[in-house]
Scaffold this active site. Structure first.
Site, mmCIF file in Angstrom:
data_model
loop_
_atom_site.group_PDB
_atom_site.id
_atom_site.type_symbol
_atom_site.label_atom_id
_atom_site.label_comp_id
_atom_site.label_asym_id
_atom_site.label_seq_id
_atom_site.Cartn_x
_atom_site.Cartn_y
_atom_site.Cartn_z
ATOM 1 C CE LYS A 148 45.486 25.109 40.674
ATOM 2 N NZ LYS A 148 45.271 24.394 41.976
ATOM 3 N N GLY A 168 44.321 34.316 45.093
ATOM 4 C CA GLY A 168 45.342 33.534 45.774
ATOM 5 C C GLY A 168 46.482 34.439 46.211
ATOM 6 C CB SER A 169 49.891 33.674 47.329
ATOM 7 O OG SER A 169 50.614 33.159 46.235
ATOM 8 C CB THR A 170 51.080 38.820 46.325
ATOM 9 O OG1 THR A 170 49.966 39.419 46.994
ATOM 10 C CG2 THR A 170 51.768 39.864 45.468
ATOM 11 N N GLY A 171 52.533 36.189 45.335
ATOM 12 C CA GLY A 171 53.663 35.584 44.652
ATOM 13 C C GLY A 171 53.243 34.711 43.483
ATOM 14 C CB VAL A 172 50.664 32.052 43.119
ATOM 15 C CG1 VAL A 172 49.995 31.313 41.961
ATOM 16 C CG2 VAL A 172 51.297 31.059 44.082
ATOM 17 C CD GLU A 222 41.129 39.175 46.882
ATOM 18 O OE1 GLU A 222 42.098 39.321 47.674
ATOM 19 O OE2 GLU A 222 40.263 38.318 47.019
ATOM 20 C CB CYS A 248 42.390 38.198 51.014
ATOM 21 S SG CYS A 248 40.732 38.111 50.337
ATOM 22 C CD GLU A 306 48.179 37.560 52.621
ATOM 23 O OE1 GLU A 306 46.966 37.785 52.460
ATOM 24 O OE2 GLU A 306 48.915 37.132 51.705
#
Length: 541
Positions: free
Chosen positions: A212, A265-269, A293, A327, A425
């Site tokens: 994806k 991608g993002s830390t939250g995701v 990462e 990043c 970030e």
């Protein structure tokens, strides 16, 4: 069956073309840019080698000219995910038993196709759909992606050659099996090469993949799929399923056949994915490998002994190349009071020469941020800095979305080392400076180490070697990629394996054997060449 023990070809980093005025590669790329821009494409899913059109489409635009549409792409949902899982399952038996040499040959050929007949197309698509300058596209979408495909073959061979000792009358072996099930690759917009690596590194090790890509980078991912097909990748090994995170991710993570997640991608995701896997853990056939990462709040720490001009250059390039949408981008800098004035003067003088605009104009150093959501988020940080008594805008700060999503390179100086833009970030062209008293360098190092949840990249600038060693030791856990007298961006495959820890990910080092080993499940094989015939031992006599 072909018999032999084969060595992979010697590996080298792909040289970047400079696209200088009058060069043949510049002329060819300019022509291809006009051709790509002049046509709208319709991108399907690719499931089991078949083109699938769902009718649920998304738009692809130029971020620097958001009224110009490059085409549309079809989006997957739960039904298409089930089809992709079935296709991966069907392809697994043959692919997992395909020889390493045959698998390796596909990706080596893909690298040569990318660097040859597909080079200008890949650059044109990345420049237009992701608003990269020609240099940023060349080093990413061509050179780094080719390096991933070539070096991964070398690293896989290294993994396979790692075998245990065998005493007399035994032959001990390690078989590096693919994981049972499929790997889910989730890739970001900011590096075309990451899309190509995350989807193919597990495949090189014999796994099948559901991929994806980010919705804002589907076009370049589609080019990668076409290259892989031309290189001979069998149907169903990599299944291309763009779509929304929830529509694609939820059914994928619910599958009992999920064997691993390869994520950038993002830390939250990423934390949400990890939590979902944890909640579903009893439903999986095996424990999924989770490799990610994620975010960064990358630093440049300056010692009083450092030289000014290299610092200013590193801050400009490290913070503002590709609009700070890396990043690894430098987004906070710690300057000693004794040198801060001259460093700021040098940086602002260089920034005054920076041009920003359409990437088709090769004289531009920067272009637009990726989409409206990013634009509004970054603008919010800048407005917060403008309205705060703790900060001052030294350069830039203007945002204009009338034609494209343009944000000026922005330099903020804050009085508070824990100011919002020093800790969070931003993922945009914003650099925050904090000036520390020279005699309080240890306190400044504490802030650098502890005030952000991330630990991806960082740099120290100093001429004093003792200072370099001390700062490197103090910041040992603050960055997975640490640079001495260099900007904290631009890791090269085969030279600086990339990844960080803490809130920045699992530090499995893309572009190294450390990453590839995560996509293998070793089986120990002991063969007794002369089995015993008596059960007794000497001590029993």
């Amino acid at each position: 069956m072909i018999h032999g023990i084969f060595n992979v070809p010697p590996t080298r980093n792909e040289p970047a073309l400079d696209h200088a005025p009058g060069s043949p590669e510049r002329a060819a790329l300019e022509k291809r840019l006009q051709e790509v821009r002049g046509q709208e494409v319709e991108i399907p899913l690719v499931i089991g080698g078949e083109r699938v059109k769902t009718g649920r489409t998304g738009e692809m635009i130029e971020p620097h000219d958001h009224q110009h549409r490059l085409g549309t792409f079809h989006q997957a949902g739960a039904g298409e995910v089930e089809q992709a899982i079935a296709a991966a399952r069907q392809a697994y038996t043959t692919w997992s038993e395909t020889s390493f040499e045959s698998r390796a040959a596909i990706f080596l050929r893909a690298a040569d196709l990318l660097c040859g007949p597909w080079r200008h197309t890949m650059n044109a698509v990345t420049m237009l759909n992701q608003s990269k300058t020609v240099y940023q596209s060349e080093i990413d979408a061509v050179c780094e992606l080719a390096d991933f495909w070539r070096f991964n073959v070398e690293y896989a061979e290294r993994v396979y050659r790692d075998q245990p000792q065998s005493p007399p009358m035994q032959w001990n072996r390690l078989e590096y099996r693919p994981l049972e099930g499929f790997v889910f690759a989730i890739t970001p917009f900011n590096f075309t090469s990451i899309g190509g690596n995350l989807s193919t590194a597990p495949a090189l090790m014999g796994n099948t993949v559901l991929w994806k890509p980010a919705s804002t980078a589907v076009y370049s991912a589609w080019i990668i799929m076409q290259i892989l097909e031309e290189a001979g990748l069998p149907p169903g090994v990599v299944n291309f399923i763009p779509g929304s995170g929830r529509q694609v991710g939820d059914p994928v993570l619910a599958s009992s056949e999920l064997a691993g997640v390869h994520f950038t991608g993002s830390t939250g995701v990423f934390r949400g994915i990890w939590k979902t896997i944890g909640n579903n853990i009893a439903n999986y056939r095996s424990y999924p490998r989770i490799v990610g990462e994620t975010g960064g709040k990358d630093f440049v720490f300056v010692h009083p002994s450092a030289d000014v001009e290299p610092i200013a250059t590193a801050l400009l390039r490290g913070s503002f190349e590709y609009q700070g949408q890396k990043c690894s981008a430098a987004s906070r800098a710690f300057l000693p009071a004794s040198r801060a004035g001259e460093i700021k003067d040098a940086l602002l003088a260089k920034l005054a020469q920076v041009k920003m605009g359409d990437p088709k104009d090769f004289s531009n150093f920067m272009s637009a941020v990726i989409d409206r959501s990013a634009f509004e988020s970054i603008q919010g940080y800048i407005e917060a800095a403008k309205s705060s008594s703790e900060s001052e805008i030294l350069f830039g700060g203007e945002c204009d979305d009338s034609r494209g999503f343009f944000i000026q390179p922005t330099v903020i100086e804050t009085k508070n080392p824990k100011f919002k833009t020093m800790c969070e970030e931003i993922f945009g062209p914003v650099l925050t400076l904090w000036v520390y008293p020279d005699e309080e360098i240890e306190t400044a190092l504490d802030h650098c180490d502890q005030d952000s949840e991330y630990a991806l990249t960082g740099a120290v600038f100093a001429r004093d070697r003792a200072a370099v060693d001390h700062i490197a030791a103090r910041l040992r856990n603050a960055a997975g990629n640490f640079y001495i007298n260099d900007k904290p961006t631009g890791a090269v495959v085969g030279q600086q394996p990339f990844g960080g820890a803490r809130g920045s990910g699992t530090n499995d080092k893309a572009g190294s054997w450390l990453n590839l080993i995560r996509w293998a499940s070793p089986r120990t094989i002991k063969e007794n060449l002369l089995p015993p015939t008596e059960f007794g031992y000497p001590h029993m006599r």
